[in-house]
Motif scaffolding. Structure first.
Motif, PDB file in Angstrom:
ATOM      1  N   GLY A  12       5.389  -8.226  74.623  1.00  0.00           N
ATOM      2  CA  GLY A  12       4.887  -9.430  73.964  1.00  0.00           C
ATOM      3  C   GLY A  12       5.958 -10.214  73.230  1.00  0.00           C
ATOM      4  N   SER A  15       6.535 -14.964  73.235  1.00  0.00           N
ATOM      5  CA  SER A  15       6.095 -15.961  72.255  1.00  0.00           C
ATOM      6  C   SER A  15       7.270 -16.420  71.386  1.00  0.00           C
ATOM      7  CB  SER A  15       5.006 -15.291  71.396  1.00  0.00           C
ATOM      8  OG  SER A  15       4.546 -16.149  70.413  1.00  0.00           O
ATOM      9  N   GLY A  18       7.035 -15.649  67.692  1.00  0.00           N
ATOM     10  CA  GLY A  18       6.389 -14.369  67.416  1.00  0.00           C
ATOM     11  C   GLY A  18       7.307 -13.285  66.860  1.00  0.00           C
ATOM     12  N   ILE A  19       6.665 -12.214  66.416  1.00  0.00           N
ATOM     13  CA  ILE A  19       7.375 -11.054  65.863  1.00  0.00           C
ATOM     14  C   ILE A  19       8.210 -10.383  66.961  1.00  0.00           C
ATOM     15  CG2 ILE A  19       7.013  -8.728  64.930  1.00  0.00           C
ATOM     16  CD1 ILE A  19       4.425  -9.897  63.552  1.00  0.00           C
ATOM     17  N   ASP A  38       6.280  -9.523  78.950  1.00  0.00           N
ATOM     18  CA  ASP A  38       5.267 -10.417  78.389  1.00  0.00           C
ATOM     19  C   ASP A  38       4.345 -10.901  79.498  1.00  0.00           C
ATOM     20  OD1 ASP A  38       5.027 -12.108  75.523  1.00  0.00           O
ATOM     21  OD2 ASP A  38       4.095 -13.110  77.246  1.00  0.00           O
ATOM     22  N   CYS A  64       4.440  -9.158  82.694  1.00  0.00           N
ATOM     23  CA  CYS A  64       3.711  -7.884  82.710  1.00  0.00           C
ATOM     24  C   CYS A  64       2.444  -7.994  81.872  1.00  0.00           C
ATOM     25  CB  CYS A  64       4.625  -6.794  82.124  1.00  0.00           C
ATOM     26  SG  CYS A  64       3.821  -5.205  81.866  1.00  0.00           S
ATOM     27  N   ASP A  65       1.346  -7.547  82.449  1.00  0.00           N
ATOM     28  CA  ASP A  65       0.114  -7.431  81.668  1.00  0.00           C
ATOM     29  C   ASP A  65       0.028  -5.973  81.229  1.00  0.00           C
ATOM     30  OD1 ASP A  65      -2.415  -7.165  80.647  1.00  0.00           O
ATOM     31  OD2 ASP A  65      -3.439  -8.103  82.342  1.00  0.00           O
ATOM     32  N   VAL A  66       0.232  -5.724  79.955  1.00  0.00           N
ATOM     33  CA  VAL A  66       0.295  -4.332  79.494  1.00  0.00           C
ATOM     34  C   VAL A  66      -1.022  -3.578  79.692  1.00  0.00           C
ATOM     35  CG1 VAL A  66       2.176  -4.711  77.829  1.00  0.00           C
ATOM     36  CG2 VAL A  66      -0.215  -4.883  77.053  1.00  0.00           C
ATOM     37  N   ASN A  92       4.522  -4.225  70.723  1.00  0.00           N
ATOM     38  CA  ASN A  92       4.242  -5.432  69.939  1.00  0.00           C
ATOM     39  C   ASN A  92       3.115  -6.288  70.519  1.00  0.00           C
ATOM     40  OD1 ASN A  92       5.131  -7.779  68.047  1.00  0.00           O
ATOM     41  ND2 ASN A  92       5.277  -8.643  70.115  1.00  0.00           N
ATOM     42  N   SER A 143       1.053  -2.181  64.039  1.00  0.00           N
ATOM     43  CA  SER A 143      -0.310  -2.103  63.526  1.00  0.00           C
ATOM     44  C   SER A 143      -0.532  -3.304  62.619  1.00  0.00           C
ATOM     45  CB  SER A 143      -0.512  -0.770  62.799  1.00  0.00           C
ATOM     46  OG  SER A 143      -1.846  -0.657  62.342  1.00  0.00           O
ATOM     47  N   TYR A 159     -10.474  -5.696  65.850  1.00  0.00           N
ATOM     48  CA  TYR A 159      -9.018  -5.684  65.643  1.00  0.00           C
ATOM     49  C   TYR A 159      -8.621  -4.582  64.661  1.00  0.00           C
ATOM     50  CZ  TYR A 159      -4.375  -7.640  64.421  1.00  0.00           C
ATOM     51  OH  TYR A 159      -3.030  -7.839  64.186  1.00  0.00           O
ATOM     52  N   LYS A 163      -6.263  -1.458  65.576  1.00  0.00           N
ATOM     53  CA  LYS A 163      -4.998  -1.276  64.842  1.00  0.00           C
ATOM     54  C   LYS A 163      -4.997   0.057  64.088  1.00  0.00           C
ATOM     55  CE  LYS A 163      -2.659  -4.943  66.012  1.00  0.00           C
ATOM     56  NZ  LYS A 163      -1.564  -4.775  67.001  1.00  0.00           N
ATOM     57  N   GLY A 190       1.403  -7.787  56.846  1.00  0.00           N
ATOM     58  CA  GLY A 190       0.348  -8.621  56.262  1.00  0.00           C
ATOM     59  C   GLY A 190       0.374  -9.952  56.986  1.00  0.00           C
ATOM     60  N   ILE A 192       1.805 -12.892  58.532  1.00  0.00           N
ATOM     61  CA  ILE A 192       3.119 -13.337  59.029  1.00  0.00           C
ATOM     62  C   ILE A 192       2.914 -14.659  59.758  1.00  0.00           C
ATOM     63  CG2 ILE A 192       5.151 -12.707  60.407  1.00  0.00           C
ATOM     64  CD1 ILE A 192       4.525 -10.650  58.165  1.00  0.00           C
ATOM     65  N   THR A 194       3.041 -16.782  62.471  1.00  0.00           N
ATOM     66  CA  THR A 194       3.255 -16.843  63.926  1.00  0.00           C
ATOM     67  C   THR A 194       2.093 -17.629  64.543  1.00  0.00           C
ATOM     68  OG1 THR A 194       1.929 -14.919  64.544  1.00  0.00           O
ATOM     69  CG2 THR A 194       4.202 -14.467  63.854  1.00  0.00           C
ATOM     70  N   ILE A 196      -0.313 -16.258  66.375  1.00  0.00           N
ATOM     71  CA  ILE A 196      -1.406 -15.367  66.792  1.00  0.00           C
ATOM     72  C   ILE A 196      -2.776 -15.850  66.311  1.00  0.00           C
ATOM     73  CG2 ILE A 196      -1.357 -13.687  64.878  1.00  0.00           C
ATOM     74  CD1 ILE A 196      -1.668 -11.464  67.091  1.00  0.00           C
TER      75      ILE A 196
HETATM   76  P1  NAP Z   1       1.988 -13.707  69.081  1.00  0.00           P
HETATM   77  O1  NAP Z   1       2.999 -14.734  68.705  1.00  0.00           O
HETATM   78  O2  NAP Z   1       0.648 -14.142  69.615  1.00  0.00           O
HETATM   79  O3  NAP Z   1       2.638 -12.669  70.066  1.00  0.00           O
HETATM   80  C1  NAP Z   1       1.881 -11.753  70.818  1.00  0.00           C
HETATM   81  C2  NAP Z   1       2.501 -11.650  72.168  1.00  0.00           C
HETATM   82  O4  NAP Z   1       1.798 -10.669  72.942  1.00  0.00           O
HETATM   83  C3  NAP Z   1       2.462 -12.960  72.958  1.00  0.00           C
HETATM   84  O5  NAP Z   1       3.752 -13.228  73.489  1.00  0.00           O
HETATM   85  C4  NAP Z   1       1.442 -12.668  74.054  1.00  0.00           C
HETATM   86  O6  NAP Z   1       1.731 -13.329  75.272  1.00  0.00           O
HETATM   87  C5  NAP Z   1       1.651 -11.183  74.248  1.00  0.00           C
HETATM   88  N1  NAP Z   1       0.537 -10.568  74.934  1.00  0.00           N
HETATM   89  C6  NAP Z   1      -0.793 -10.727  74.682  1.00  0.00           C
HETATM   90  N2  NAP Z   1      -1.517 -10.014  75.561  1.00  0.00           N
HETATM   91  C7  NAP Z   1      -0.632  -9.398  76.384  1.00  0.00           C
HETATM   92  C8  NAP Z   1      -0.772  -8.540  77.517  1.00  0.00           C
HETATM   93  N3  NAP Z   1      -1.980  -8.180  77.959  1.00  0.00           N
HETATM   94  N4  NAP Z   1       0.354  -8.102  78.121  1.00  0.00           N
HETATM   95  C9  NAP Z   1       1.575  -8.476  77.685  1.00  0.00           C
HETATM   96  N5  NAP Z   1       1.777  -9.289  76.641  1.00  0.00           N
HETATM   97  C10 NAP Z   1       0.673  -9.743  75.992  1.00  0.00           C
HETATM   98  O7  NAP Z   1       1.625 -12.792  67.831  1.00  0.00           O
HETATM   99  P2  NAP Z   1       2.510 -12.091  66.679  1.00  0.00           P
HETATM  100  O8  NAP Z   1       1.932 -12.557  65.401  1.00  0.00           O
HETATM  101  O9  NAP Z   1       3.955 -12.191  66.933  1.00  0.00           O
HETATM  102  O10 NAP Z   1       1.990 -10.581  66.854  1.00  0.00           O
HETATM  103  C11 NAP Z   1       2.783  -9.519  67.322  1.00  0.00           C
HETATM  104  C12 NAP Z   1       2.113  -8.212  66.942  1.00  0.00           C
HETATM  105  O11 NAP Z   1       2.056  -8.093  65.515  1.00  0.00           O
HETATM  106  C13 NAP Z   1       0.669  -8.083  67.433  1.00  0.00           C
HETATM  107  O12 NAP Z   1       0.424  -6.762  67.871  1.00  0.00           O
HETATM  108  C14 NAP Z   1      -0.135  -8.385  66.185  1.00  0.00           C
HETATM  109  O13 NAP Z   1      -1.425  -7.798  66.234  1.00  0.00           O
HETATM  110  C15 NAP Z   1       0.745  -7.792  65.110  1.00  0.00           C
HETATM  111  N6  NAP Z   1       0.508  -8.347  63.773  1.00  0.00           N
HETATM  112  C16 NAP Z   1       0.697  -9.680  63.507  1.00  0.00           C
HETATM  113  C17 NAP Z   1       0.445 -10.172  62.226  1.00  0.00           C
HETATM  114  C18 NAP Z   1       0.607 -11.624  61.865  1.00  0.00           C
HETATM  115  O14 NAP Z   1       0.189 -12.025  60.757  1.00  0.00           O
HETATM  116  N7  NAP Z   1       1.201 -12.456  62.680  1.00  0.00           N
HETATM  117  C19 NAP Z   1       0.010  -9.298  61.221  1.00  0.00           C
HETATM  118  C20 NAP Z   1      -0.177  -7.950  61.529  1.00  0.00           C
HETATM  119  C21 NAP Z   1       0.087  -7.480  62.797  1.00  0.00           C
HETATM  120  P3  NAP Z   1       1.143 -14.800  75.566  1.00  0.00           P
HETATM  121  O15 NAP Z   1       1.584 -15.672  74.435  1.00  0.00           O
HETATM  122  O16 NAP Z   1       1.746 -15.141  76.869  1.00  0.00           O
HETATM  123  O17 NAP Z   1      -0.353 -14.632  75.602  1.00  0.00           O
END
Ligand code: NAP
Length: 253
Positions: A12, A15, A18-19, A38, A64-66, A92, A143, A159, A163, A190, A192, A194, A196
């Motif tokens: 992932g 993005s 993203g993280i 991704d 890749c679809d995980v 991630n 998580s 969710y 998690k 907490g 972040i 992005t 999401i």
């Molecule tokens: P993000 O920008 O939406 O990144 C998530 C990435 O995962 C995207 O690139 C997405 O691809 C990819 N993805 C989704 N489904 C997938 C699949 N089936 N196979 C492969 N890739 C897939 O979100 P983020 O905020 O960086 O989040 C990263 C991680 O941190 C996540 O696990 C999230 O739950 C966790 N997290 C985030 C926060 C926050 O506040 N942001 C807080 C706690 C935890 P597409 O864009 O192409 O769909």
């Protein structure tokens, strides 16, 4: 074996804000070669290209679809010969949903679990054996504070449950793989900044949330990437089965 002879797989990481992408950069800055997996192939390749250009390490970006075992198998086959062996995995890839429990459908529940848990299983299952054979590995799960406090700022029950499942996965796997040189940890971010939440946390809602964060701001992707990179160091071998909060003090326990 040094990390410069190994590859870190970050799922992932396509993005742009993203993280995952920030983590790929931080790990590459620490010497790791990088494989980006991704859902969106062009963004996976773009991330790999950007990381290679900026840090001069070997990289590969694969669509890749995980959630799909065959897709994971195919993607990891692409790594063979293209980059050094896998020494770290950052699980991630994730999706969230704020749907209240009384409105959530079974289909949505399954989708949240499919990406966050089954997806992490598919990639971990396929990469952990090589790590144990080489006697070195670092696995990190993304998580969330949602798992710890029962819902976060955006994540609903599905969710939070998925998690929290990752935390059990982390601890049990840490126990099994510890004797083989592989550490397994979780980070629990907490709020972040992005994509999401799809822009749902802006304006007054965002200000309200930040008011509950002792350090007075929301988190950045660099805050999380830095912690993950620390956990992936060779020197972090005595840290395993742990959950690290990175939430600005918004949840303390
Ligand atoms: P993000 O920008 O939406 O990144 C998530 C990435 O995962 C995207 O690139 C997405 O691809 C990819 N993805 C989704 N489904 C997938 C699949 N089936 N196979 C492969 N890739 C897939 O979100 P983020 O905020 O960086 O989040 C990263 C991680 O941190 C996540 O696990 C999230 O739950 C966790 N997290 C985030 C926060 C926050 O506040 N942001 C807080 C706690 C935890 P597409 O864009 O192409 O769909």
């Amino acid at each position: 074996m040094s990390v410069s002879d190994l590859t870190a797989v970050v799922t992932g990481a396509g993005s742009t804000r993203g993280i995952g992408r920030a983590t790929a950069h931080a790990l590459a800055a620490a010497g790791w070669n990088i494989a980006v997996l991704d859902l969106d192939e062009p963004s996976a390749k773009d991330a790999a290209h950007e990381v290679a250009e900026r840090h001069g390490v070997a990289t590969v970006g694969v669509g890749c679809d995980v959630t799909d075992e065959q897709s994971v198998e195919d993607a990891l086959t692409v790594l063979d010969g293209a980059v050094p062996p896998v020494g770290a995995l950052v699980n991630n890839a994730g999706i969230t949903s704020p749907t209240p429990f009384l409105e959530v459908s079974g289909e949505e529940w399954d989708r949240i679990f499919a990406v966050n848990l089954r997806g992490a299983f598919n990639v971990t299952r396929r990469t952990a054996a090589g790590m144990t054979e080489r006697g070195f590995g670092r696995i990190v799960f993304l998580s969330s504070v949602s798992a710890e406090r029962g819902g976060g700022v955006f994540g609903g029950v599905a969710y939070s449950a998925a998690k929290a499942g990752q935390l059990g996965f982390t601890r049990a796997l840490a126990r099994e793989l510890g004797p083989r040189g592989v550490t397994v940890n979780a980070v629990a971010p907490g709020l972040i900044d992005t994509d999401i939440t799809g822009g749902a946390l802006e304006g007054d809602r965002k200000a309200e949330l930040i008011a509950g964060v002792p350090v007075g701001r929301n988190g950045t992707v660099a805050d999380v990437a830095d912690l993950i990179t620390y956990l992936c160091r060779e020197e972090s071998g005595y840290i395993t089965g742990a959950t690290y909060d990175v939430n600005g003090g918004s949840h303390m326990h």
